[in-house]
Write a protein that holds these residues in place. Structure first.
Motif, short mmCIF file in Angstrom:
data_model
loop_
_atom_site.label_atom_id
_atom_site.label_comp_id
_atom_site.label_asym_id
_atom_site.label_seq_id
_atom_site.Cartn_x
_atom_site.Cartn_y
_atom_site.Cartn_z
N ASN A 1 28.16 -41.89 7.00
CA ASN A 1 28.73 -42.69 5.93
C ASN A 1 28.64 -44.16 6.32
O ASN A 1 27.83 -44.53 7.18
N LEU A 2 29.47 -44.99 5.71
CA LEU A 2 29.50 -46.41 6.02
C LEU A 2 30.87 -46.81 6.54
O LEU A 2 31.34 -47.92 6.31
N LEU A 3 31.49 -45.91 7.26
CA LEU A 3 32.83 -46.15 7.79
C LEU A 3 32.79 -47.16 8.92
O LEU A 3 31.82 -47.24 9.68
N SER A 4 33.85 -47.92 9.05
CA SER A 4 33.94 -48.94 10.10
C SER A 4 35.29 -48.82 10.79
O SER A 4 36.11 -47.96 10.48
N GLY A 5 35.51 -49.72 11.74
CA GLY A 5 36.79 -49.73 12.44
C GLY A 5 36.81 -48.81 13.64
O GLY A 5 35.79 -48.24 14.05
N ASN A 6 37.98 -48.66 14.23
CA ASN A 6 38.16 -47.82 15.41
C ASN A 6 38.39 -46.37 15.02
O ASN A 6 38.80 -46.07 13.89
N ILE A 7 38.16 -45.47 15.96
CA ILE A 7 38.58 -44.08 15.79
C ILE A 7 40.10 -44.06 15.93
O ILE A 7 40.63 -44.46 16.97
N PRO A 8 40.83 -43.61 14.89
CA PRO A 8 42.30 -43.65 15.01
C PRO A 8 42.81 -42.72 16.10
O PRO A 8 42.36 -41.58 16.23
N ASP A 9 43.76 -43.22 16.83
CA ASP A 9 44.36 -42.44 17.91
C ASP A 9 45.05 -41.19 17.37
O ASP A 9 45.18 -40.20 18.07
N SER A 10 45.44 -41.24 16.09
CA SER A 10 46.19 -40.13 15.50
C SER A 10 45.38 -38.85 15.41
O SER A 10 45.96 -37.76 15.26
N ILE A 11 44.05 -38.95 15.50
CA ILE A 11 43.24 -37.73 15.47
C ILE A 11 43.65 -36.79 16.59
O ILE A 11 43.53 -35.57 16.48
N GLY A 12 44.15 -37.35 17.65
CA GLY A 12 44.60 -36.53 18.78
C GLY A 12 45.75 -35.60 18.44
O GLY A 12 46.08 -34.71 19.23
N ARG A 13 46.38 -35.79 17.27
CA ARG A 13 47.47 -34.90 16.86
C ARG A 13 46.96 -33.64 16.18
O ARG A 13 47.74 -32.72 15.90
N LEU A 14 45.65 -33.58 15.88
CA LEU A 14 45.09 -32.42 15.18
C LEU A 14 44.78 -31.31 16.18
O LEU A 14 43.63 -31.04 16.53
N SER A 15 45.82 -30.67 16.63
CA SER A 15 45.70 -29.75 17.77
C SER A 15 44.87 -28.52 17.47
O SER A 15 44.44 -27.82 18.39
N ASN A 16 44.65 -28.21 16.19
CA ASN A 16 43.84 -27.03 15.84
C ASN A 16 42.37 -27.37 15.63
O ASN A 16 41.57 -26.50 15.31
#
Length: 991
Positions: free
Chosen positions: A200-215
């Protein structure tokens, strides 16, 4: 009244109302399906069962519940359906499954899907042509567990509302044009097992919150403009089986314990990122790994992963890093692959591995189809186990230091399609068994020390498209069987050998061939007329041979021919005219002293016809005169040298590079032409010289003279480089050199100058940016959008000529607006070759001696600042920056470019958001003025005008970005750039 009767009277209306609603609801579903069908084209007749003769619940792709006959599923994947998705789809209020994947639906995704709030669980619209934005009200579908909009043309941002879908397990938005950042609230979707937003054309940082997706088991973020580092929280996702951040700007290092923390990984793809450091040796613990893609990054050091634990490994991509380093043991990690029985592809090319390939690889996979170790520092023999990998289709060992001979049993690799051994130190002969490789498409044995006769068995390779045997010591005649390989469509290069004999007439079989190079051999006789059948030829090089006879006129009929080199042979008679012979920029016939005629630019004498007796007499007279003149010349030279030695008189000379120039100019002539190098004739000043305008009375010609600052370091080298380069080059988009003067001035000081055609419209620099003239006044010029596009294409054509049409590769090294000059018709000419490199085997020493000269800050390729070798990719980068400057009106050193922001990223911002925000305001002003002028007194719809022109600007900006990528391997090639620039101009001309 009896209670039972009262109850019945009260319930009858309710029952009637309920039955009526059921009937109406059924009709609603029926009508919704008919509306769905009416909006579609159905070329495969997938909906032929959708008629009134059967109930809609048993129509193709439809399922209903048994109780109320309400539609619960509409599944029509891969049915060839074409059209828009009707908003009536939102009336199927019991719909649980909607699968329309792999069709040709287009238009927007209707927001009415949000009406299916209490039913919809599975929504799959992938691989269609939907555009517009993702409907935010899908967040009402709280039971959604699977959502896929992959492979469409959706734009806009990921709606924040989508994170309300608490039951969502799979979210696939890959391969769209979605912009903005990944919402930090994505971490609220704790049921997610699949999250895919790659391409895609996404920008910015990888959000730290992805680490909460434990499954989470699959995380695909690649092919976006994401930057920053990999959040440490990612390593907490111990269930991950797929982790991909390929083709992003992610930098930093990978955690050393990656393999311990993500033990279930099956696919690890961090390729084409800015990651650096060591490859974590803990990958040995991720025993489920099947694919490791870490190519085109900045990883360094030895590979310490023990691959013997990775029993499932199929693909190992490590190419394009700086792995290995000094020491013969840096390649030893291959030993741990001995038991990788499932390995299908191994690619470690373009690294710094040293040492020899292991002599024994035990149970090395017999399934491997591709083995690539090119562009390293490997030595020793080609190991015998190579020929036991019968499944190989690609074998790349080129650009190393392998020695010895090609294995005699190489013919065992019967599935081989691509075989490169070029640029090594191999010796001996080509094994005849190579003729059994009937599937071979590419065979490159160039730049070795191979010798002897080329085996006739090469003629059996009837699938070859590329055959390169150049730069070896092959002798005897060229086997005619080679010219019977009718599949040769790309290149046949036999140059720089010792082939003798005649040009085989079997060349007529090569009707698809694009490039034929037989130069630098000892081939004699005439060019066979059968070459007329090679109608696809674009490049033909027969130079430096012993060809004789007239130049055949039938070469004119090869309409696709773009470059013809017949130089330094023994051709005689008249040079043909017509076809390619009318363009002196693409033919070379020099070094054939018995030629005459041709177009004026070739500078051959006119052909004269004599009677036999007159001709004999003329020969006698010429021989006599030549002898007399020769003796006289010897005496004059000796007398001159003796006199000069006595009187020590300074002489003025023309450099060898300019001996064929039309003008022979001295210091005195240049001094007069510039009125003593007067300030009123001053045009500009650069790193190595000052430029003046001049007028030569004797030739009635305006000129530009660059007087070199001979006292500056590197100037002499620059002077030699420019003479050397420009003496070889002729193209309408290059500045034409008229003379080069190396002499003493009136004070007996060294004087060096280069003389060019005067181009009255000056440099592109002064058209893009305001400047102070000799009167102290600020001057501002402007260029229209079309003029800028024409200039861009002109410069691109010049680069294409330097890279693809010259006999040897020329790298300019300093492409920038001040080195682009404009003639009276605003045609652009690339000049100032003071830093140019002529890249050929003979120039390697010269190239390495000039490593200190790399170009101009902001325009020079990033790798030059790190000590990288000059290359054509460096000029592509400079061209990209120049294109961005044409679009934005900003120099790469503009003050707004601070921190991580540069001109390339500035261009990307325009593509991702609004390209008009980065466009040079002068373009907008000129275009609107022109529109207003052409519309006279009518109201001008500027918004409509720019809506049309925006497409051209976006395409030109994309070309500029593709050319100016930081990593050389990511940059566009010049032919692609030219094609897309021409498309952008065509779009503009249609407005």
């Amino acid at each position: 009244m009896n209670c039972h009767i009262i109850f019945m009277l009260l319930t009858i209306p309710l029952f009637f109302i309920y039955s009526t609603n059921c009937m109406n609801s059924n009709e609603t579903d029926h009508y919704a399906l008919l509306a769905f069908k009416s909006a579609l084209n159905d070329p495969q007749k997938a909906l032929k069962s959708w008629n009134d003769s059967i109930h809609y619940c048993i129509w193709e792709g439809v399922a209903c519940n048994n109780r109320h006959e309400r539609v619960t599923m509409l599944a029509l994947p891969s049915k060839g359906l074409d059209g828009k998705l009707t908003p009536f789809i939102g009336n199927l209020s019991f719909l649980q499954i909607l699968d329309l994947s792999n069709n040709s639906f287009h238009g927007i995704i209707p927001s009415n899907l949000g009406n299916l709030a209490i039913s919809l669980g599975y929504l799959n619209l992938q691989n269609n042509i939907f555009d517009g934005e993702i409907p935010a009200n899908l967040s009402a579908c709280i039971h959604l567990y699977s959502l896929s909009f992959a492979y469409n043309s959706l734009a806009g941002r990921i709606p924040q509302e989508i994170t309300y879908l608490k039951n969502l397990e799979q979210l696939d938005l890959c391969n769209n044009q979605i912009t903005g950042e990944i919402p930090d609230s994505i971490g609220n979707l704790t049921s997610l097992t699949v999250f895919s937003v790659d391409s895609n054309l996404l920008s910015g940082n990888i959000p730290d919150s992805i680490g909460r997706l434990s499954n989470l088991s699959m995380l695909q973020l690649g092919n976006n403009t994401l930057f920053g580092t990999v959040p440490y929280s990612i390593y907490n996702l111990s269930s991950l089986t797929l982790f991909s951040i390929f083709s992003t700007q992610i930098h930093g290092t990978l955690d050393p314990d990656l393999g311990l923390m993500l033990p279930h990984l099956q696919i690890l793809n961090v390729a084409q990122t800015r990651l650096s450091g060591f490859i974590p040796h803990s990958l040995s613990n991720a025993t489920h790994l099947e694919i490791i893609a870490m190519y085109n990054c900045s990883f360094t050091g030895k590979v310490k992963v023990d691959f013997s634990h990775l029993k499932n490994l199929q693909y190992l991509y490590l190419w394009g890093n700086s792995l290995g380093g000094e020491g013969p043991d840096s390649i030893n990690f291959l030993n741990s692959l001995s038991n990788s029985r499932n390995l299908s592809l191994l690619d470690i090319q373009n690294n710094q591995f040293h040492g020899s390939l292991p002599s024994y690889m035990g149970n090395f996979s017999k399934k491997i189809t591709s083995f690539s170790v090119s562009d390293n520092y490997l030595t020793g023999l080609i190991p015998p186990w190579i020929t036991d990998i019968f499944s190989l289709s690609t074998l790349l060992l080129d650009h190393n230091q392998f020695s010895g001979s090609i294995p005699n049993d190489i013919g065992k690799l019967i599935h081989l399609q691509e075989f490169h051994l070029n640029n090594n130190r191999l010796s001996g002969q080509i094994p005849s068994s190579i003729g059994t490789l009937s599937l071979l498409n590419e065979l490159d044995l160039s730049s070795n020390q191979l010798e002897g006769k080329v085996p006739n068995s090469l003629g059996n390779l009837q699938s070859l498209t590329v055959l390169d045997l150049s730069n070896n010591n092959f002798s005897e005649s060229i086997p005619k069987e080679i010219f019977q390989i009718s599949s040769l469509a790309v290149i046949l290069d036999l140059s720089h050998n010792q082939f003798s004999g005649q040009f085989p007439p079997e060349v007529k079989n090569l009707g698809q061939l694009g490039t034929l190079d037989l130069s630098h051999n000892d081939i004699s006789g005439e060019i066979p007329s059968s070459i007329e059948s090679c109608t696809s030829l674009q490049f033909l090089n027969l130079s430096q041979n012993s060809f004789q006879g007239p130049i055949p006129k039938f070469l004119q009929t090869l309409r696709g021919l773009r470059h013809l080199d017949l130089s330094f042979n023994d051709f005689e008679g008249e040079v043909p005219q017509g076809g390619i012979f009318d363009n002196s920029n693409v033919i070379s016939v020099s070094g054939n002293n018995r030629l005459c005629g041709g177009i004026h630019e070739l500078n051959f004498p006119k052909c004269r016809k004599h009677k036999k007796s007159e001709y004999s007499l003329l020969v006698v007279i010429l021989i006599s005169c030549s002898a007399f003149v020769g003796l006289a010349a010897i005496f004059l030279i000796l007398f001159f040298l003796k006199t000069r030695k006595k009187k020590n008189i300074p002489t003025e000379s023309i450099e060898p590079a300019s001996r064929n120039s039309l003008l022979k100019l001295s210091f005195a002539m240049l001094h007069k032409a510039t009125e003593g190098f007067s300030s009123k004739n001053f045009l500009g000043k650069g790193s190595f010289g000052t430029v003046y305008k001049g007028f030569l009375d004797n030739f009635n010609q305006e000129i530009a003279i660059k007087v070199l600052h001979v006292q500056e370091q590197g100037v002499i080298r620059s002077f030699d480089a420019e003479c050397n380069a420009l003496s070889r080059l002729r193209h309408r988009n290059l500045v034409k050199i008229l003379s080069a003067c190396s002499s003493l001035d009136f004070q007996l000081q060294n004087f060096k100058a280069l003389v060019y055609d005067f181009l009255p419209n000056g440099s592109l620099e002064r058209w893009l940016h305001s400047y102070v003239d000799e009167k102290g006044e600020i001057v501002s010029k402007s260029l229209s959008l079309l003029e800028r596009m024409n200039i861009a294409i002109d410069v691109a054509f010049a680069v294409d000529y330097l890279q693809n049409e010259c006999p040897t590769l020329v790298v300019h090294c300093d492409i920038k607006p001040s080195n682009v000059l404009l003639d009276e018709d605003m045609v652009a000419h690339l000049g100032d070759f003071g830093l140019a490199r002529i890249i050929s085997d003979e120039d390697v020493q010269y190239q390495s001696s000039c490593r200190g000269l790399r170009g101009t800050i902001g325009y020079a390729a990033p790798e030059y600042g790190l000590g990288g070798e000059v290359s054509k990719k460096g000029d592509i980068y400079s061209l990209g920056i120049l294109l961005l400057e044409l679009i934005t009106g900003k120099r790469p050193t503009d003050s707004i470019f601070e921190g991580d922001l540069n001109l390339n990223k500035f261009g990307k911002m325009g593509i991702l958001e609004n390209v008009m925000e980065i466009v040079d305001p002068n373009i907008v002003r000129i275009e609107e003025e022109q529109a207003k002028s052409s519309m006279e007194n009518q109201v001008v719809d500027y918004e409509a005008i720019w809506k049309e022109k925006r497409h051209s600007i976006i395409l030109m900006t994309k070309v500029a970005i593709a050319c100016s990528m930081e990593n050389p391997q990511d940059r566009s090639d010049i032919q692609t750039a030219i094609n897309e620039l021409q498309t952008a101009r065509d779009l503009l001309l249609q407005v």
